[in-house]
Design a protein around this motif. Structure first.
Motif, short mmCIF file in Angstrom:
data_model
loop_
_atom_site.label_atom_id
_atom_site.label_comp_id
_atom_site.label_asym_id
_atom_site.label_seq_id
_atom_site.Cartn_x
_atom_site.Cartn_y
_atom_site.Cartn_z
N SER A 403 -48.14 -17.13 -44.89
CA SER A 403 -48.31 -15.69 -44.74
C SER A 403 -49.78 -15.34 -44.51
O SER A 403 -50.10 -14.45 -43.70
CB SER A 403 -47.80 -14.96 -45.98
N THR A 404 -50.67 -16.02 -45.21
CA THR A 404 -52.10 -15.78 -45.04
C THR A 404 -52.54 -16.12 -43.62
O THR A 404 -53.32 -15.38 -43.01
CB THR A 404 -52.91 -16.60 -46.06
N VAL A 405 -52.03 -17.24 -43.09
CA VAL A 405 -52.36 -17.63 -41.71
C VAL A 405 -51.89 -16.54 -40.73
O VAL A 405 -52.65 -16.11 -39.83
CB VAL A 405 -51.72 -18.99 -41.37
N LEU A 406 -50.64 -16.07 -40.90
CA LEU A 406 -50.09 -15.07 -40.00
C LEU A 406 -50.88 -13.76 -40.08
O LEU A 406 -51.15 -13.12 -39.06
CB LEU A 406 -48.62 -14.84 -40.32
N GLU A 407 -51.25 -13.37 -41.27
CA GLU A 407 -52.01 -12.13 -41.44
C GLU A 407 -53.37 -12.25 -40.78
O GLU A 407 -53.85 -11.29 -40.15
CB GLU A 407 -52.16 -11.82 -42.93
N ASP A 408 -54.00 -13.41 -40.89
CA ASP A 408 -55.30 -13.63 -40.25
C ASP A 408 -55.19 -13.57 -38.72
O ASP A 408 -56.07 -13.03 -38.04
CB ASP A 408 -55.90 -14.97 -40.68
N VAL A 409 -54.12 -14.15 -38.19
CA VAL A 409 -53.91 -14.14 -36.73
C VAL A 409 -53.76 -12.70 -36.24
O VAL A 409 -54.36 -12.32 -35.23
CB VAL A 409 -52.67 -14.98 -36.36
N LEU A 410 -52.95 -11.90 -36.96
CA LEU A 410 -52.75 -10.52 -36.55
C LEU A 410 -54.07 -9.74 -36.59
O LEU A 410 -54.38 -8.97 -35.67
CB LEU A 410 -51.71 -9.87 -37.46
N ALA A 411 -54.84 -9.92 -37.64
CA ALA A 411 -56.12 -9.24 -37.74
C ALA A 411 -57.07 -9.68 -36.62
O ALA A 411 -57.81 -8.86 -36.05
CB ALA A 411 -56.75 -9.49 -39.10
N HIS A 412 -57.05 -10.97 -36.29
CA HIS A 412 -57.93 -11.52 -35.26
C HIS A 412 -57.64 -10.89 -33.89
O HIS A 412 -58.57 -10.44 -33.19
CB HIS A 412 -57.77 -13.03 -35.20
N VAL A 413 -56.38 -10.85 -33.48
CA VAL A 413 -56.08 -10.34 -32.14
C VAL A 413 -56.33 -8.83 -32.06
O VAL A 413 -56.76 -8.32 -31.02
CB VAL A 413 -54.63 -10.67 -31.73
N ASN A 414 -56.08 -8.09 -33.14
CA ASN A 414 -56.34 -6.66 -33.12
C ASN A 414 -57.83 -6.36 -33.08
O ASN A 414 -58.24 -5.29 -32.60
CB ASN A 414 -55.70 -5.98 -34.33
N ARG A 415 -58.64 -7.29 -33.57
CA ARG A 415 -60.09 -7.09 -33.56
C ARG A 415 -60.71 -7.60 -32.26
O ARG A 415 -61.52 -6.92 -31.63
CB ARG A 415 -60.71 -7.82 -34.76
N VAL A 425 -48.80 -4.90 -29.98
CA VAL A 425 -48.79 -5.62 -31.25
C VAL A 425 -48.95 -4.65 -32.42
O VAL A 425 -49.75 -3.71 -32.33
CB VAL A 425 -49.94 -6.67 -31.26
N PRO A 426 -48.22 -4.84 -33.52
CA PRO A 426 -48.41 -4.00 -34.71
C PRO A 426 -49.86 -4.04 -35.18
O PRO A 426 -50.54 -5.06 -35.06
CB PRO A 426 -47.45 -4.63 -35.73
N GLN A 427 -50.31 -2.95 -35.74
CA GLN A 427 -51.69 -2.86 -36.17
C GLN A 427 -51.92 -3.49 -37.54
O GLN A 427 -53.02 -3.94 -37.84
CB GLN A 427 -52.13 -1.39 -36.20
N THR A 428 -50.88 -3.50 -38.39
CA THR A 428 -51.05 -3.99 -39.75
C THR A 428 -49.97 -5.01 -40.09
O THR A 428 -48.91 -5.07 -39.45
CB THR A 428 -50.99 -2.85 -40.77
N PHE A 429 -50.23 -5.79 -41.12
CA PHE A 429 -49.28 -6.78 -41.59
C PHE A 429 -48.05 -6.09 -42.18
O PHE A 429 -46.93 -6.57 -42.05
CB PHE A 429 -49.96 -7.66 -42.65
N ALA A 430 -48.25 -4.94 -42.82
CA ALA A 430 -47.12 -4.20 -43.39
C ALA A 430 -46.19 -3.70 -42.29
O ALA A 430 -44.96 -3.68 -42.45
CB ALA A 430 -47.63 -3.04 -44.24
N GLU A 431 -46.76 -3.29 -41.17
CA GLU A 431 -45.93 -2.83 -40.05
C GLU A 431 -45.10 -3.98 -39.49
O GLU A 431 -43.92 -3.81 -39.16
CB GLU A 431 -46.82 -2.25 -38.96
#
Length: 536
Positions: A403-415, A425-431
């Motif tokens: 889960s930590t890896v996936l959350e980091d990937v999502l944050a990386h691409v949005n940044r 792509v969703p903006q947050t992990f909760a979304e």
């Protein structure tokens, strides 16, 4: 508006005449061509004073103006009465029919329309009495979720009827199939057939009548377009690309709403908002109204591989569109360079203008470079995600480390790839977790087993209705006008509203509405039904 203009003109003329009598004569002060006119008016005022006296000469124009104002108002009132259909005195008097006689007449008209005897007898205003709302059913672990006869999303049961296509031959996305026997039971006397079902497809729109019977789900055609963009309409964003881009499957129950008589008075046009408000109030007596989209609290405690697979697919969608964006950037950069060459070859070009053109080239170069860098970074992430999600069970939960890896990937691409993924792509992990939760609660039994009883109860209690407007048959619909067309006479066959649980996040609370004329409905001309879309 015209009557008020006439009144103002009459009052102004009467006041001017009285004022002229008071201040006359004016001829001694007039010059040029006005002297002759003033002389005539002075003579008329003097004659009026000699005949009626000064007070009478002043009062007569005012009294005449008052009489003319009264006549104007009387004529306008009679014209309004004729325009609004008011009863005028006549040789024949007819009593108003009783409530029972009205109901009998209405049923006779509807029955005549059903059998095709006289399609003009089907009055769309009658259908405002009992709109039928399609409420998504509560999910149960013990019931066969896919055995219902009315549902939204998923696949249709077409009984061998060809899948409808648009003018270019592309298959249309399926949206809903409604059991007409259920509608007849909920709303007796309605003008729809009492057996079989209607299948509804969006995009350019199609309504397919399906005969009664126990049919299997139809096999989807090859090259079915993705559900997130078909037919030029804003179909759902973040719709799951798993399961061939189908919308979530969700059975519905037909709930008929009896409305107050005053809410559907045919002599009160424009009352659709009042009708919808009355519908909402009646519906709220049985079901909780939505107070927002389904959410997952942050920090996210649990996420499933469905979310990771979904995100990996969205990366590829973003990459496909990023290639087009790069092509556009290259074209703009080339155009900016051409402008510099043309300006440089023009002897009349000022140094200031040439310098501005060169700065424009630098800006376009920088944007093209940033776009290419983001594309390269996103391409690397997409490849890594493909490996990360390979052969994963979509309904299995991720470990804490995963889960930590996936959350980091999502944050990386949005940044770092924000320009390319912003609309995909969703903006947050909760979304992202909420997207998986919606898929789970409408998915197969093995998916449903992954959520707790408390979470299932929360969704069943608070998320069975659409977000604002409702999925419904008959009634005025959320709007009567859509895409410049007036459907006031037409019958609402089906309204599909904004509903995050269905991944129908279209057009900012938008509405798809299938319409049919009373004549075409009476003659079962389903091919003449039209589909409109309107943003909320």
């Amino acid at each position: 508006m015209k009557r008020w203009i006439a009144l103002v003109v009459i009052i102004a003329l009467a006041g001017a005449a009285a004022g002229y009598v008071i201040d006359a004569p004016f001829a001694p002060f007039a010059t040029g061509p006005w002297r002759q006119t003033a002389t005539f008016l002075d003579s008329a005022a003097a004659a009026l004073v000699s005949l009626l006296g000064r007070g009478g000469a002043i009062a007569v124009p005012l009294l005449l103006g008052a009489v003319l104002c009264g006549l104007t108002l009387l004529v306008a009132r009679k014209a309004d009465g004729k325009r609004n259909g008011e009863s005028l005195p006549g040789p024949v008097w007819r009593p108003e029919p009783s409530a029972e006689e009205q109901a009998s007449e209405r049923n006779d008209r509807v029955a005549s329309g059903r059998h095709g005897l006289d399609s003009s007898m089907v009055d769309p205003e009658d259908l405002l009495i009992r709109p039928v709302v399609l409420v998504r059913k509560a999910r149960s672990r013990s019931r066969d979720w896919f055995d219902d006869t009315s549902w939204l999303g998923g696949l249709p049961k077409l009984a061998g009827i060809p899948w409808p296509r648009d003018r270019n031959g592309a298959p249309l996305p399926f949206a809903a199939q409604i059991d007409l026997a259920r509608i007849a039971a909920a709303c007796p006397g309605n003008p729809l057939p009492e057996a079989g079902s209607l299948a509804f497809f969006v995009g350019t729109g199609a309504v397919v009548p399906v005969p009664a019977g126990d049919h299997e789900f139809s096999r989807p055609p090859a090259h079915l377009p993705p559900a997130h963009g078909v037919g030029g309409f804003p179909l759902p964003r973040h719709a799951s690309r798993l399961s061939h881009d189908f919308f979530p499957f969700w059975p519905v129950e037909a709930v008929s709403l009896a409305l107050p008589e005053a809410s559907h008075d045919p002599h009160r046009p424009g009352d659709e908002p009042a009708i919808e408000q009355a519908m909402t109030e009646r519906l709220a007596q049985r079901y909780p109204l939505r107070n927002g989209p389904l959410t997952v609290q942050d920090p996210v405690e649990r996420i499933w591989w469905h979310g990771a697979l979904h995100l990996a697919n969205l990366f590829h969608v973003a990459l496909d569109e990023a290639s087009l964006q790069i092509d556009r950037r290259e074209s703009r950069t080339g155009g900016a360079r051409d402008d510099v060459e043309l300006l440089g070859a023009d002897p009349d070009t000022t140094p200031l203008r040439l310098d501005a053109a060169r700065r424009a080239v630098d800006r376009e170069d920088a944007r093209l470079y940033a776009c290419r860098m983001q594309h390269a970074a996103l391409e690397q992430v997409a490849q890594a995600m493909d490996e990360f999600t390979r052969e994963r069970d979509p309904w299995a939960p991720l470990t804490s480390e995963e889960s930590t890896v996936l959350e980091d990937v999502l944050a990386h691409v949005n940044r770092d790839c924000a320009d390319l993924v912003r609309h995909h792509v969703p903006q947050t992990f909760a979304e992202l977790a909420a997207i998986s939760l919606r898929a789970i609660v409408s998915g197969p039994p093995e998916a449903l087993a992954q959520i707790s009883d408390a979470e299932l109860a929360r969704i069943n209690a608070a998320y069975r209705l659409a977000n604002l407007h409702q999925h419904q048959i008959f009634g005025p619909g959320g709007h009567r006008r859509a895409m410049g067309e007036d459907h006031h006479r037409d019958i609402l066959l089906l309204q599909l509203a904004y509903d995050d649980m269905m991944e129908w996040n279209w057009g900012d609370m938008g509405l798809y509405q299938f319409w049919i004329s009373p004549e075409d409905l009476a003659n079962r001309r389903w091919d003449r039904a039209s589909l409109t879309f309107e943003e909320g």
